[in-house]
Each structure stands twice: as C-alpha cells, then as structure tokens.
Design a protein around this motif. Sequence first.
Motif, PDB file in Angstrom:
ATOM      1  N   GLN A  46      -0.773   6.436   9.208  1.00  0.00           N
ATOM      2  CA  GLN A  46      -0.645   6.125   7.796  1.00  0.00           C
ATOM      3  C   GLN A  46      -0.111   4.708   7.670  1.00  0.00           C
ATOM      4  O   GLN A  46       0.447   4.159   8.612  1.00  0.00           O
ATOM      5  CB  GLN A  46       0.274   7.117   7.070  1.00  0.00           C
ATOM      6  N   GLU A  48       1.795   2.043   4.631  1.00  0.00           N
ATOM      7  CA  GLU A  48       2.337   1.876   3.285  1.00  0.00           C
ATOM      8  C   GLU A  48       3.131   0.599   3.227  1.00  0.00           C
ATOM      9  O   GLU A  48       3.676   0.130   4.221  1.00  0.00           O
ATOM     10  CB  GLU A  48       3.189   3.068   2.875  1.00  0.00           C
ATOM     11  N   ARG A  53      -1.547   1.000   0.599  1.00  0.00           N
ATOM     12  CA  ARG A  53      -1.143   2.314   1.107  1.00  0.00           C
ATOM     13  C   ARG A  53      -2.375   3.124   1.450  1.00  0.00           C
ATOM     14  O   ARG A  53      -3.421   2.969   0.840  1.00  0.00           O
ATOM     15  CB  ARG A  53      -0.361   3.096   0.054  1.00  0.00           C
ATOM     16  N   GLY A  54      -2.217   4.024   2.439  1.00  0.00           N
ATOM     17  CA  GLY A  54      -3.319   4.903   2.792  1.00  0.00           C
ATOM     18  C   GLY A  54      -3.110   5.526   4.150  1.00  0.00           C
ATOM     19  O   GLY A  54      -1.981   5.753   4.579  1.00  0.00           O
ATOM     20  N   ARG A  55      -4.234   5.791   4.834  1.00  0.00           N
ATOM     21  CA  ARG A  55      -4.160   6.449   6.130  1.00  0.00           C
ATOM     22  C   ARG A  55      -5.144   5.799   7.096  1.00  0.00           C
ATOM     23  O   ARG A  55      -6.133   5.169   6.672  1.00  0.00           O
ATOM     24  CB  ARG A  55      -4.492   7.930   6.002  1.00  0.00           C
ATOM     25  N   GLU A  84      -5.513   4.434  -0.497  1.00  0.00           N
ATOM     26  CA  GLU A  84      -5.241   5.583  -1.387  1.00  0.00           C
ATOM     27  C   GLU A  84      -6.394   5.894  -2.339  1.00  0.00           C
ATOM     28  O   GLU A  84      -6.626   7.043  -2.673  1.00  0.00           O
ATOM     29  CB  GLU A  84      -3.988   5.311  -2.225  1.00  0.00           C
ATOM     30  N   ASP A  85      -7.113   4.860  -2.757  1.00  0.00           N
ATOM     31  CA  ASP A  85      -8.209   5.067  -3.705  1.00  0.00           C
ATOM     32  C   ASP A  85      -9.525   5.448  -3.023  1.00  0.00           C
ATOM     33  O   ASP A  85     -10.553   5.548  -3.669  1.00  0.00           O
ATOM     34  CB  ASP A  85      -8.405   3.833  -4.582  1.00  0.00           C
TER      35      ASP A  85
END
Length: 166
Positions: A46, A48, A53-55, A84-85
């Motif tokens: 992940q 951030e 942010r995300g994975r 994230e999007d």
Amino acid sequence: MMTTIFEPGPEFELAFICTLRFTRVQTIADNAAGITRSAAYVDAGQFEGPLLRGRAVPASGGDYATWRQDDTASLDARYMLEAEDGTLIYLQSRGFFWGRAPDVMDRLRRFAFQNGPAVPVADYYFRTLTTFETPRGKHDWLARHVFVGLGERRADGNTIRYFKLD
C-alpha cells in the motif's frame, strides 16, 4: 559577457510512502557475467501520503536486482500501483543498495531470511530514481516530475519514501 540566471536549488516534497511485501524471491547465482540475479515479486503493498494513496497490485511485477561482486545491488523494480480512484500507475525504479560497512549486507540477509535482528537504515544506502506512467488526467503529474526514493529494508519487504523534485 553572458549572464546566466539560475533558479534556486531543488526542493523535495514527500509524495507518498510505499510499503511493499514480497515473500517470493528467486535467484540465479553466479551467472555467465559473474553476477547474481534476484527477483523479488510484489505480493502486496500500500502507499499513502500527502499527494497519493492506494495499493500495489499483487503479482504485477517486482524488483529484478543484479548483485555485483562488491555486494552492491543494482536495482530495477517494475510493478503497478492502483490509486484510490482506481487509476493504474506503472512504476519503474532504478537504484543502488549497499552496506556502509563490510558486514552490513550479511546482517541484512540474516534479518530478511533468518529472522535476525533489524539493521539500522543508517548502516546502508538504498536509493532509487523512479519514473511513472499514467493515463492523462488527475495523476499525470507523476509522469512529469523526477522522483527520488529512500528505502528501508524490512523482514518481509521494503518501505520506500518517494520525494518529488520540484
């Protein structure tokens, strides 16, 4: 006489911190070129930070390092991130990983593969120059900046702080 005006020196801004987990490592020892090739595959991760942010996308790639005879790893990491999007982002990092004293890399191997004690970050050099590929839109700023990564080895992977160079 020509006068050159330079901008102020570069500034770094923390973009995000990426924590990767890789438990699958394969090695081709002492190949014909006299080096060792290792592949550490991304299992999970992940990221951030203030800018993203995300994975990490599992099984989307890994770090394909070559180990020189002086125990320096020449890093070549390639894998996908997912913001994230849902935007997919391709990451490629090249850099170096080496111990600041003769015993450090052996200590790091014991830490990573034999449950040995952690090794302080100050004892080794782990730096990358990272580029990104993104679709046009919200995240394409990643593809227009230089990024420097400062890494930390963990028992099951790496944590890398990515800084955007303005």
